[in-house]
Write an enzyme that holds these catalytic residues in place. Sequence first.
Site, short mmCIF file in Angstrom:
data_model
loop_
_atom_site.label_atom_id
_atom_site.label_comp_id
_atom_site.label_asym_id
_atom_site.label_seq_id
_atom_site.Cartn_x
_atom_site.Cartn_y
_atom_site.Cartn_z
CE1 TYR A 152 -2.91 -3.12 0.38
CE2 TYR A 152 -3.58 -2.37 2.55
CZ TYR A 152 -3.67 -3.27 1.51
OH TYR A 152 -4.53 -4.32 1.62
CG HIS A 165 -0.82 -8.72 0.39
ND1 HIS A 165 -0.44 -7.40 0.40
CD2 HIS A 165 -2.13 -8.70 0.05
CE1 HIS A 165 -1.47 -6.63 0.11
NE2 HIS A 165 -2.51 -7.39 -0.12
N1 LIG Z 1 -5.77 -8.73 1.58
C1 LIG Z 1 -6.08 -8.28 0.40
O1 LIG Z 1 -5.74 -8.86 -0.63
C2 LIG Z 1 -6.90 -7.01 0.30
C3 LIG Z 1 -7.48 -6.65 -0.94
C4 LIG Z 1 -8.25 -5.47 -0.98
C5 LIG Z 1 -8.42 -4.68 0.17
N2 LIG Z 1 -7.80 -5.06 1.34
C6 LIG Z 1 -7.98 -4.24 2.59
O2 LIG Z 1 -9.37 -4.10 2.81
C7 LIG Z 1 -9.67 -2.72 3.02
C8 LIG Z 1 -11.09 -2.42 2.61
O3 LIG Z 1 -11.34 -2.81 1.28
P1 LIG Z 1 -11.65 -1.76 0.09
O4 LIG Z 1 -11.10 -0.43 0.44
O5 LIG Z 1 -11.23 -2.42 -1.16
O6 LIG Z 1 -13.25 -1.74 0.04
P2 LIG Z 1 -14.45 -1.31 1.01
O7 LIG Z 1 -13.95 -0.97 2.36
O8 LIG Z 1 -15.48 -2.35 0.84
O9 LIG Z 1 -14.99 -0.02 0.26
C9 LIG Z 1 -14.31 1.20 0.30
C10 LIG Z 1 -15.11 2.20 -0.56
O10 LIG Z 1 -16.43 2.36 -0.01
C11 LIG Z 1 -16.66 3.74 0.32
N3 LIG Z 1 -17.40 3.71 1.60
C12 LIG Z 1 -16.91 3.43 2.83
N4 LIG Z 1 -17.89 3.48 3.75
C13 LIG Z 1 -19.03 3.78 3.09
C14 LIG Z 1 -20.36 3.99 3.51
N5 LIG Z 1 -20.73 3.85 4.79
N6 LIG Z 1 -21.29 4.31 2.56
C15 LIG Z 1 -20.92 4.45 1.26
N7 LIG Z 1 -19.68 4.26 0.82
C16 LIG Z 1 -18.72 3.94 1.72
C17 LIG Z 1 -15.29 4.38 0.42
O11 LIG Z 1 -15.35 5.72 -0.01
P3 LIG Z 1 -14.86 6.99 0.90
O12 LIG Z 1 -13.44 6.74 1.30
O13 LIG Z 1 -15.03 8.13 -0.02
O14 LIG Z 1 -15.81 7.04 2.09
C18 LIG Z 1 -14.48 3.56 -0.60
O15 LIG Z 1 -14.66 4.05 -1.91
C19 LIG Z 1 -8.59 -2.00 2.20
O16 LIG Z 1 -8.49 -0.64 2.57
C20 LIG Z 1 -7.39 -2.83 2.54
O17 LIG Z 1 -6.90 -2.45 3.82
C21 LIG Z 1 -7.06 -6.21 1.43
#
Ligand SMILES: NC(=O)c1ccc[n+]([C@@H]2O[C@H](COP(=O)([O-])OP(=O)(O)OC[C@H]3O[C@@H](n4cnc5c(N)ncnc54)[C@H](OP(=O)(O)O)[C@@H]3O)[C@@H](O)[C@H]2O)c1
Length: 278
Positions: A50, A108
């Site tokens: 990241y 990861h």
């Molecule tokens: N291990 C892996 O391979 C892997 C892969 C992908 C992700 N991850 C981890 O998982 C975390 C979360 O996943 P992600 O960021 O892909 O997806 P997510 O948390 O499902 O979605 C994030 C998106 O949703 C929006 N959002 C957040 N809360 C909301 C709400 N209450 N209402 C409407 N929209 C909302 C955010 O926008 P705003 O910021 O504008 O609010 C952002 O665009 C990542 O940050 C990372 O740490 C790990």
Amino acid sequence: MATPTYTLNDGSTLPAIGFGTYPLRGEEGVTAVIGALEAGYRLLDTAVNYDNEREVGEAIRRAGVDRDELRVVSKLPGRHHAYVDAIASVHGSLERLGLDYLDLHLIHWPNPSVGRYPDAWRALVALREQGLIRSIGVSNFSEEHLRRVVDDSGVTPAVNQIELHPYFPQAPMRAVNEALGIRTESWSPLGKRQAPFTEAPVVAAAEKYGVTPGQVILRWHVELGAIPIPKSATPERQRQNLDVFGFSLTEAEVEAISGLGRSDGRLFGGDPDTHEEQ
Ligand SMILES: NC(=O)c1ccc[n+]([C@@H]2O[C@H](COP(=O)([O-])OP(=O)(O)OC[C@H]3O[C@@H](n4cnc5c(N)ncnc54)[C@H](OP(=O)(O)O)[C@@H]3O)[C@@H](O)[C@H]2O)c1
């Protein structure tokens, strides 16, 4: 309401919800992570890939949260799976974060065609024995990958962080984790760019409990016993996403939301060897 915690298979604890930090970077990223800590998040999810471990460390220092209360999670990238590289990689993460120890470090992705994830796992076991990592786990591991590291080392991962949201509810993989005593963490818990905010069972529960669709989805993870790590750069959403312990869903509501699962629901559609590590 205070966030409950789970006790992992190694005796450590993790909050029932955490904060995802991808792709928060720079001064805006520091501000967003400080906001999350001020809102009450105590589990922060970062990764070498990241490119924001420095920002996460800076936010921790500026927010002044007690280190004992925090759970800092980072991840080892595929290019560091060789034993010596994995050891050096974790030292690098600690240096960038400005911490003496990590609460949890995950492999990861397994990158099975390279086949060095068992070496990476042995390195994490050694680092845990040295006290540089409190708990060790994996991410995006299948049953085969999990069994391989357990058979090889005799050490079961504490956590398997997998893609999990209503369009990809992962019942078989959650059952594998549970059978092995591994806590499931959910990445992209809201479904990221295809969040199911307008689906009927989500809207119905939101109206019934007077909460937002996002809160219903995050509560669904809690009901499944999986730890969601939603990312938001918006203070109001950060606060709402954490506030999911004042109501609960019925079994029928949980099942209806799990029923949104579909064959094309997976966000990450590629081969585990040609993925983008996020
Ligand atoms: N291990 C892996 O391979 C892997 C892969 C992908 C992700 N991850 C981890 O998982 C975390 C979360 O996943 P992600 O960021 O892909 O997806 P997510 O948390 O499902 O979605 C994030 C998106 O949703 C929006 N959002 C957040 N809360 C909301 C709400 N209450 N209402 C409407 N929209 C909302 C955010 O926008 P705003 O910021 O504008 O609010 C952002 O665009 C990542 O940050 C990372 O740490 C790990």
